[in-house]
Scaffold this motif. Structure first.
Motif, PDB file in Angstrom:
ATOM      1  N   UNK A   7       0.928  -1.300  -0.035  1.00 42.02           N
ATOM      2  CA  UNK A   7       0.096   0.155   0.006  1.00 42.02           C
ATOM      3  C   UNK A   7       0.767   1.332   0.102  1.00 42.02           C
ATOM      4  N   UNK A   8       1.828   1.285   0.762  1.00 43.54           N
ATOM      5  CA  UNK A   8       2.802   2.361   0.989  1.00 43.54           C
ATOM      6  C   UNK A   8       3.728   2.523  -0.274  1.00 43.54           C
ATOM      7  N   UNK A   9       4.177   1.817  -0.743  1.00 41.25           N
ATOM      8  CA  UNK A   9       4.979   1.838  -1.889  1.00 41.25           C
ATOM      9  C   UNK A   9       4.099   2.214  -3.069  1.00 41.25           C
ATOM     10  N   UNK A  10       3.099   1.525  -3.282  1.00 42.77           N
ATOM     11  CA  UNK A  10       2.171   2.001  -4.542  1.00 42.77           C
ATOM     12  C   UNK A  10       1.765   3.255  -4.425  1.00 42.77           C
ATOM     13  N   UNK A  11       1.465   3.741  -3.254  1.00 39.88           N
ATOM     14  CA  UNK A  11       0.910   5.147  -2.826  1.00 39.88           C
ATOM     15  C   UNK A  11       2.031   5.989  -3.255  1.00 39.88           C
ATOM     16  N   UNK A  12       3.139   5.823  -2.952  1.00 39.63           N
ATOM     17  CA  UNK A  12       4.575   6.693  -3.182  1.00 39.63           C
ATOM     18  C   UNK A  12       4.742   6.817  -4.853  1.00 39.63           C
ATOM     19  N   UNK A  13       4.876   5.577  -5.182  1.00 38.34           N
ATOM     20  CA  UNK A  13       4.877   5.679  -6.647  1.00 38.34           C
ATOM     21  C   UNK A  13       4.105   6.324  -7.857  1.00 38.34           C
ATOM     22  N   UNK A  14       2.688   5.877  -7.168  1.00 40.94           N
ATOM     23  CA  UNK A  14       1.631   6.717  -8.033  1.00 40.94           C
ATOM     24  C   UNK A  14       1.643   8.246  -7.634  1.00 40.94           C
ATOM     25  N   UNK A  15       1.950   8.766  -6.678  1.00 38.13           N
ATOM     26  CA  UNK A  15       1.835   9.949  -6.180  1.00 38.13           C
ATOM     27  C   UNK A  15       3.194  10.730  -7.076  1.00 38.13           C
ATOM     28  N   UNK A  16       4.208  10.188  -6.884  1.00 34.44           N
ATOM     29  CA  UNK A  16       5.743  10.864  -7.427  1.00 34.44           C
ATOM     30  C   UNK A  16       5.514  10.472  -8.979  1.00 34.44           C
ATOM     31  N   UNK A  17       5.138   9.636  -9.757  1.00 32.87           N
ATOM     32  CA  UNK A  17       5.475   9.332 -10.974  1.00 32.87           C
ATOM     33  C   UNK A  17       4.316   9.058 -11.883  1.00 32.87           C
ATOM     34  N   UNK A  41      -3.389   7.294  -9.541  1.00 33.79           N
ATOM     35  CA  UNK A  41      -3.423   7.584  -7.941  1.00 33.79           C
ATOM     36  C   UNK A  41      -4.989   7.003  -7.614  1.00 33.79           C
ATOM     37  N   UNK A  42      -5.948   7.270  -8.313  1.00 32.54           N
ATOM     38  CA  UNK A  42      -7.341   7.040  -8.006  1.00 32.54           C
ATOM     39  C   UNK A  42      -7.536   5.459  -8.293  1.00 32.54           C
ATOM     40  N   UNK A  43      -6.708   4.781  -9.172  1.00 35.35           N
ATOM     41  CA  UNK A  43      -6.689   3.272  -9.095  1.00 35.35           C
ATOM     42  C   UNK A  43      -6.242   2.844  -7.875  1.00 35.35           C
ATOM     43  N   UNK A  80     -11.060   8.098   3.121  1.00 38.20           N
ATOM     44  CA  UNK A  80     -11.151   9.646   2.649  1.00 38.20           C
ATOM     45  C   UNK A  80     -10.474   9.813   1.316  1.00 38.20           C
ATOM     46  N   UNK A  81      -9.180   9.339   1.240  1.00 39.62           N
ATOM     47  CA  UNK A  81      -8.553   9.367   0.004  1.00 39.62           C
ATOM     48  C   UNK A  81      -9.178   8.789  -1.134  1.00 39.62           C
ATOM     49  N   UNK A  82      -9.836   7.502  -0.879  1.00 41.27           N
ATOM     50  CA  UNK A  82     -10.410   6.903  -2.006  1.00 41.27           C
ATOM     51  C   UNK A  82     -11.665   7.623  -2.381  1.00 41.27           C
ATOM     52  N   UNK A  83     -12.566   8.159  -1.672  1.00 40.73           N
ATOM     53  CA  UNK A  83     -13.631   8.978  -2.000  1.00 40.73           C
ATOM     54  C   UNK A  83     -13.167  10.360  -2.606  1.00 40.73           C
ATOM     55  N   UNK A  84     -12.134  10.868  -2.065  1.00 41.41           N
ATOM     56  CA  UNK A  84     -12.031  11.961  -2.869  1.00 41.41           C
ATOM     57  C   UNK A  84     -11.025  11.766  -4.111  1.00 41.41           C
ATOM     58  N   UNK A  85     -10.335  10.934  -4.293  1.00 38.63           N
ATOM     59  CA  UNK A  85      -9.897  10.606  -5.623  1.00 38.63           C
ATOM     60  C   UNK A  85     -10.815   9.990  -6.626  1.00 38.63           C
ATOM     61  N   UNK A  86     -11.908   9.212  -6.028  1.00 33.83           N
ATOM     62  CA  UNK A  86     -13.022   8.876  -7.079  1.00 33.83           C
ATOM     63  C   UNK A  86     -13.685  10.017  -7.631  1.00 33.83           C
ATOM     64  N   UNK A  87     -13.886  11.161  -6.912  1.00 30.57           N
ATOM     65  CA  UNK A  87     -14.470  12.351  -7.363  1.00 30.57           C
ATOM     66  C   UNK A  87     -13.490  13.326  -8.130  1.00 30.57           C
ATOM     67  N   UNK A  88     -12.227  12.902  -8.168  1.00 25.84           N
ATOM     68  CA  UNK A  88     -11.275  13.720  -8.699  1.00 25.84           C
ATOM     69  C   UNK A  88     -10.724  14.806  -8.258  1.00 25.84           C
ATOM     70  N   UNK A  89     -10.952  14.861  -6.835  1.00 24.11           N
ATOM     71  CA  UNK A  89     -10.484  16.280  -5.856  1.00 24.11           C
ATOM     72  C   UNK A  89      -8.978  15.763  -5.318  1.00 24.11           C
ATOM     73  N   UNK A  90      -8.107  16.175  -6.280  1.00 23.00           N
ATOM     74  CA  UNK A  90      -6.626  15.963  -5.753  1.00 23.00           C
ATOM     75  C   UNK A  90      -6.378  17.513  -5.713  1.00 23.00           C
ATOM     76  N   UNK A  91      -7.006  18.010  -4.480  1.00 23.14           N
ATOM     77  CA  UNK A  91      -6.506  19.414  -4.100  1.00 23.14           C
ATOM     78  C   UNK A  91      -5.585  19.168  -2.720  1.00 23.14           C
TER      79      UNK A  91
END
Length: 153
Positions: A20-30, A36-38, A97-108
């Motif tokens: 979970x941690x590695x996939x989050x960091x890779x998605x966020x950075x690259x 990220x939503x996936x 929270x992050x799942x719901x936010x990303x599902x709605x495309x709220x990357x703020x």
């Protein structure tokens, strides 16, 4: 058998937190916002497995430790309380929270703030789980070594 269940549940917990941690960091950075939503959707879909593996680890560990007193067991029990608290107070709410936010495309800024908190919590979780895993291996080696000494002529 109980020791094997405990080790397997602990290893699964460690593997899930790491992935979970590695996939989050890779998605966020690259990767893209879509990626990220996936990642957040996959984490949300598998978080129940992590909770179950953590419960199995804690319950089997408590069962195995019943009646035993040692500094390593005491340390593992203290860490399990911190792991549970971090999971319930930081990790689980953040993941939802992050799942719901990303599902709605709220990357703020709110998303990024909670994401930073989740990553920090994940690093703490990984460290605590790793320390418990290390101590479990030490206990197993010590027990096997003692058993070999007692059966030697």
């Amino acid at each position: 058998m109980k020791t094997i269940l405990h080790a397997a549940a602990g290893a699964l917990s460690l593997l899930l937190v790491t992935s979970f941690l590695a996939s989050t960091i890779v998605a966020e950075l690259f990767l893209t916002y879509s990626a990220v939503a996936s990642v957040k959707a996959v984490i949300a879909a598998t978080i129940a497995l992590l909770v179950l593996s953590m419960v199995a680890t804690g319950a089997s560990g408590a069962f195995l430790a019943r009646g035993r007193i040692s500094p390593i067991i005491a340390a593992k029990m203290r860490r399990m309380k911190l792991i549970a608290a971090n999971g319930l107070i930081v990790m689980l709410p953040s993941a939802i929270f992050l799942y719901l936010r990303s599902a709605d495309n709220h990357f703020d800024a709110i998303f990024l703030t909670v994401q930073a908190i989740e990553i920090a919590g994940g690093i703490v979780q990984l460290g605590l789980l790793g320390a418990n895993f290390r101590d479990g291996l030490r206990m197993t080696r010590t027990r096997r070594s003692a058993a070999r000494r007692s059966t030697s002529p």
